[in-house]
Write a protein that holds these residues in place. Structure first.
Motif, PDB file in Angstrom:
ATOM      1  N   ILE A   4       2.169   1.421  11.279  1.00  0.00           N
ATOM      2  CA  ILE A   4       1.066   1.406  10.316  1.00  0.00           C
ATOM      3  C   ILE A   4       1.391   2.314   9.130  1.00  0.00           C
ATOM      4  O   ILE A   4       1.163   1.944   7.969  1.00  0.00           O
ATOM      5  CB  ILE A   4      -0.257   1.793  10.998  1.00  0.00           C
ATOM      6  CG1 ILE A   4      -0.680   0.680  11.967  1.00  0.00           C
ATOM      7  CG2 ILE A   4      -1.351   2.062   9.969  1.00  0.00           C
ATOM      8  CD1 ILE A   4      -1.803   1.061  12.917  1.00  0.00           C
ATOM      9  N   GLY A   5       1.954   3.484   9.401  1.00  0.00           N
ATOM     10  CA  GLY A   5       2.346   4.383   8.308  1.00  0.00           C
ATOM     11  C   GLY A   5       3.384   3.740   7.400  1.00  0.00           C
ATOM     12  O   GLY A   5       3.297   3.829   6.171  1.00  0.00           O
ATOM     13  N   ARG A   6       4.370   3.059   7.997  1.00  0.00           N
ATOM     14  CA  ARG A   6       5.397   2.382   7.206  1.00  0.00           C
ATOM     15  C   ARG A   6       4.795   1.246   6.381  1.00  0.00           C
ATOM     16  O   ARG A   6       5.121   1.059   5.207  1.00  0.00           O
ATOM     17  CB  ARG A   6       6.510   1.854   8.134  1.00  0.00           C
ATOM     18  CG  ARG A   6       7.663   1.209   7.395  1.00  0.00           C
ATOM     19  CD  ARG A   6       8.820   0.912   8.349  1.00  0.00           C
ATOM     20  NE  ARG A   6       8.474   0.024   9.436  1.00  0.00           N
ATOM     21  CZ  ARG A   6       8.443  -1.313   9.328  1.00  0.00           C
ATOM     22  NH1 ARG A   6       8.713  -1.904   8.171  1.00  0.00           N
ATOM     23  NH2 ARG A   6       8.146  -2.056  10.374  1.00  0.00           N
ATOM     24  N   ALA A   7       3.895   0.486   6.997  1.00  0.00           N
ATOM     25  CA  ALA A   7       3.246  -0.617   6.284  1.00  0.00           C
ATOM     26  C   ALA A   7       2.467  -0.091   5.078  1.00  0.00           C
ATOM     27  O   ALA A   7       2.510  -0.685   3.993  1.00  0.00           O
ATOM     28  CB  ALA A   7       2.327  -1.382   7.229  1.00  0.00           C
ATOM     29  N   ILE A   8       1.772   1.017   5.263  1.00  0.00           N
ATOM     30  CA  ILE A   8       1.026   1.622   4.151  1.00  0.00           C
ATOM     31  C   ILE A   8       1.984   2.086   3.064  1.00  0.00           C
ATOM     32  O   ILE A   8       1.783   1.801   1.879  1.00  0.00           O
ATOM     33  CB  ILE A   8       0.149   2.780   4.660  1.00  0.00           C
ATOM     34  CG1 ILE A   8      -0.998   2.231   5.516  1.00  0.00           C
ATOM     35  CG2 ILE A   8      -0.386   3.609   3.493  1.00  0.00           C
ATOM     36  CD1 ILE A   8      -1.754   3.294   6.297  1.00  0.00           C
ATOM     37  N   ASP A   9       3.030   2.811   3.456  1.00  0.00           N
ATOM     38  CA  ASP A   9       4.005   3.310   2.476  1.00  0.00           C
ATOM     39  C   ASP A   9       4.635   2.172   1.677  1.00  0.00           C
ATOM     40  O   ASP A   9       4.746   2.247   0.446  1.00  0.00           O
ATOM     41  CB  ASP A   9       5.114   4.109   3.165  1.00  0.00           C
ATOM     42  CG  ASP A   9       4.646   5.439   3.714  1.00  0.00           C
ATOM     43  OD1 ASP A   9       3.549   5.900   3.330  1.00  0.00           O
ATOM     44  OD2 ASP A   9       5.380   6.014   4.544  1.00  0.00           O
ATOM     45  N   GLU A  10       5.070   1.116   2.372  1.00  0.00           N
ATOM     46  CA  GLU A  10       5.715  -0.004   1.693  1.00  0.00           C
ATOM     47  C   GLU A  10       4.750  -0.733   0.763  1.00  0.00           C
ATOM     48  O   GLU A  10       5.130  -1.122  -0.344  1.00  0.00           O
ATOM     49  CB  GLU A  10       6.315  -0.966   2.713  1.00  0.00           C
ATOM     50  CG  GLU A  10       7.521  -0.384   3.424  1.00  0.00           C
ATOM     51  CD  GLU A  10       8.091  -1.295   4.497  1.00  0.00           C
ATOM     52  OE1 GLU A  10       7.652  -2.463   4.610  1.00  0.00           O
ATOM     53  OE2 GLU A  10       8.998  -0.836   5.215  1.00  0.00           O
ATOM     54  N   THR A  11       3.512  -0.892   1.186  1.00  0.00           N
ATOM     55  CA  THR A  11       2.520  -1.566   0.341  1.00  0.00           C
ATOM     56  C   THR A  11       2.200  -0.733  -0.887  1.00  0.00           C
ATOM     57  O   THR A  11       2.112  -1.261  -2.010  1.00  0.00           O
ATOM     58  CB  THR A  11       1.237  -1.856   1.142  1.00  0.00           C
ATOM     59  OG1 THR A  11       1.566  -2.696   2.241  1.00  0.00           O
ATOM     60  CG2 THR A  11       0.193  -2.551   0.276  1.00  0.00           C
ATOM     61  N   MET A  12       2.047   0.575  -0.720  1.00  0.00           N
ATOM     62  CA  MET A  12       1.765   1.446  -1.862  1.00  0.00           C
ATOM     63  C   MET A  12       2.918   1.417  -2.863  1.00  0.00           C
ATOM     64  O   MET A  12       2.693   1.368  -4.081  1.00  0.00           O
ATOM     65  CB  MET A  12       1.480   2.872  -1.385  1.00  0.00           C
ATOM     66  CG  MET A  12       0.140   2.993  -0.689  1.00  0.00           C
ATOM     67  SD  MET A  12      -0.167   4.618   0.053  1.00  0.00           S
ATOM     68  CE  MET A  12      -0.184   5.666  -1.383  1.00  0.00           C
ATOM     69  N   GLU A  13       4.144   1.435  -2.362  1.00  0.00           N
ATOM     70  CA  GLU A  13       5.306   1.379  -3.250  1.00  0.00           C
ATOM     71  C   GLU A  13       5.344   0.043  -3.994  1.00  0.00           C
ATOM     72  O   GLU A  13       5.583   0.000  -5.211  1.00  0.00           O
ATOM     73  CB  GLU A  13       6.599   1.572  -2.444  1.00  0.00           C
ATOM     74  CG  GLU A  13       7.834   1.706  -3.294  1.00  0.00           C
ATOM     75  CD  GLU A  13       7.801   2.898  -4.246  1.00  0.00           C
ATOM     76  OE1 GLU A  13       8.351   2.761  -5.365  1.00  0.00           O
ATOM     77  OE2 GLU A  13       7.230   3.954  -3.899  1.00  0.00           O
ATOM     78  N   ARG A  14       5.104  -1.041  -3.303  1.00  0.00           N
ATOM     79  CA  ARG A  14       5.080  -2.367  -3.931  1.00  0.00           C
ATOM     80  C   ARG A  14       3.968  -2.444  -4.977  1.00  0.00           C
ATOM     81  O   ARG A  14       4.168  -2.978  -6.065  1.00  0.00           O
ATOM     82  CB  ARG A  14       4.896  -3.428  -2.850  1.00  0.00           C
ATOM     83  CG  ARG A  14       5.072  -4.842  -3.343  1.00  0.00           C
ATOM     84  CD  ARG A  14       5.116  -5.863  -2.208  1.00  0.00           C
ATOM     85  NE  ARG A  14       4.017  -5.734  -1.270  1.00  0.00           N
ATOM     86  CZ  ARG A  14       4.135  -5.425   0.034  1.00  0.00           C
ATOM     87  NH1 ARG A  14       5.331  -5.210   0.552  1.00  0.00           N
ATOM     88  NH2 ARG A  14       3.091  -5.340   0.813  1.00  0.00           N
TER      89      ARG A  14
ATOM     90  N   LYS B  20       2.756   0.046  -6.711  1.00  0.00           N
ATOM     91  CA  LYS B  20       3.181   0.856  -7.863  1.00  0.00           C
ATOM     92  C   LYS B  20       4.118   0.085  -8.766  1.00  0.00           C
ATOM     93  O   LYS B  20       4.115   0.262  -9.977  1.00  0.00           O
ATOM     94  CB  LYS B  20       3.884   2.134  -7.393  1.00  0.00           C
ATOM     95  CG  LYS B  20       2.955   3.244  -7.013  1.00  0.00           C
ATOM     96  CD  LYS B  20       3.734   4.529  -6.879  1.00  0.00           C
ATOM     97  CE  LYS B  20       3.789   4.926  -5.433  1.00  0.00           C
ATOM     98  NZ  LYS B  20       4.529   6.166  -5.201  1.00  0.00           N
ATOM     99  N   GLU B  21       4.935  -0.765  -8.162  1.00  0.00           N
ATOM    100  CA  GLU B  21       5.905  -1.552  -8.928  1.00  0.00           C
ATOM    101  C   GLU B  21       5.265  -2.792  -9.545  1.00  0.00           C
ATOM    102  O   GLU B  21       5.942  -3.577 -10.196  1.00  0.00           O
ATOM    103  CB  GLU B  21       7.062  -1.961  -8.016  1.00  0.00           C
ATOM    104  CG  GLU B  21       7.874  -0.772  -7.530  1.00  0.00           C
ATOM    105  CD  GLU B  21       8.873  -1.138  -6.453  1.00  0.00           C
ATOM    106  OE1 GLU B  21       8.919  -2.317  -6.041  1.00  0.00           O
ATOM    107  OE2 GLU B  21       9.611  -0.250  -6.012  1.00  0.00           O
ATOM    108  N   GLY B  22       3.976  -2.992  -9.314  1.00  0.00           N
ATOM    109  CA  GLY B  22       3.279  -4.126  -9.902  1.00  0.00           C
ATOM    110  C   GLY B  22       3.376  -5.389  -9.087  1.00  0.00           C
ATOM    111  O   GLY B  22       2.961  -6.450  -9.527  1.00  0.00           O
ATOM    112  N   GLY B  23       3.901  -5.303  -7.867  1.00  0.00           N
ATOM    113  CA  GLY B  23       4.076  -6.501  -7.056  1.00  0.00           C
ATOM    114  C   GLY B  23       2.962  -6.733  -6.064  1.00  0.00           C
ATOM    115  O   GLY B  23       2.971  -7.699  -5.336  1.00  0.00           O
ATOM    116  N   GLY B  24       1.986  -5.822  -6.037  1.00  0.00           N
ATOM    117  CA  GLY B  24       0.893  -5.971  -5.079  1.00  0.00           C
ATOM    118  C   GLY B  24      -0.046  -7.081  -5.479  1.00  0.00           C
ATOM    119  O   GLY B  24      -0.276  -7.329  -6.653  1.00  0.00           O
TER     120      GLY B  24
END
Length: 62
Positions: free
Chosen positions: A35-45, A47-51
């Motif tokens: 869950i922590g990794r999923a949150i980190d990866e989603t937040m990074e994505r 930030k890059e405008g891909g969310g």
């Protein structure tokens, strides 16, 4: 533990926890680390405008 960690409880539809746990187990991760990794990866994505968030909720509000 209280000095080093925040605790956050989440709610999800019945059966979802087992699905997430099985996925994490298959990857050799704990649910917490997955869950922590999923949150980190989603937040990074995000930030890059891909969310892509359509505003649909899958759980109860806080």
């Amino acid at each position: 533990m209280k000095e080093n960690y925040d605790v956050y409880q989440i709610r999800m539809p019945k059966g979802r926890k087992a699905e997430i746990k099985a996925h994490a187990d298959n990857r050799g991760e704990s649910m917490n680390s997955f869950i922590g990794r999923a949150i980190d990866e989603t937040m990074e994505r995000d930030k890059e405008g891909g969310g892509n968030c359509d505003g649909e909720r899958t759980s109860e509000p806080d």
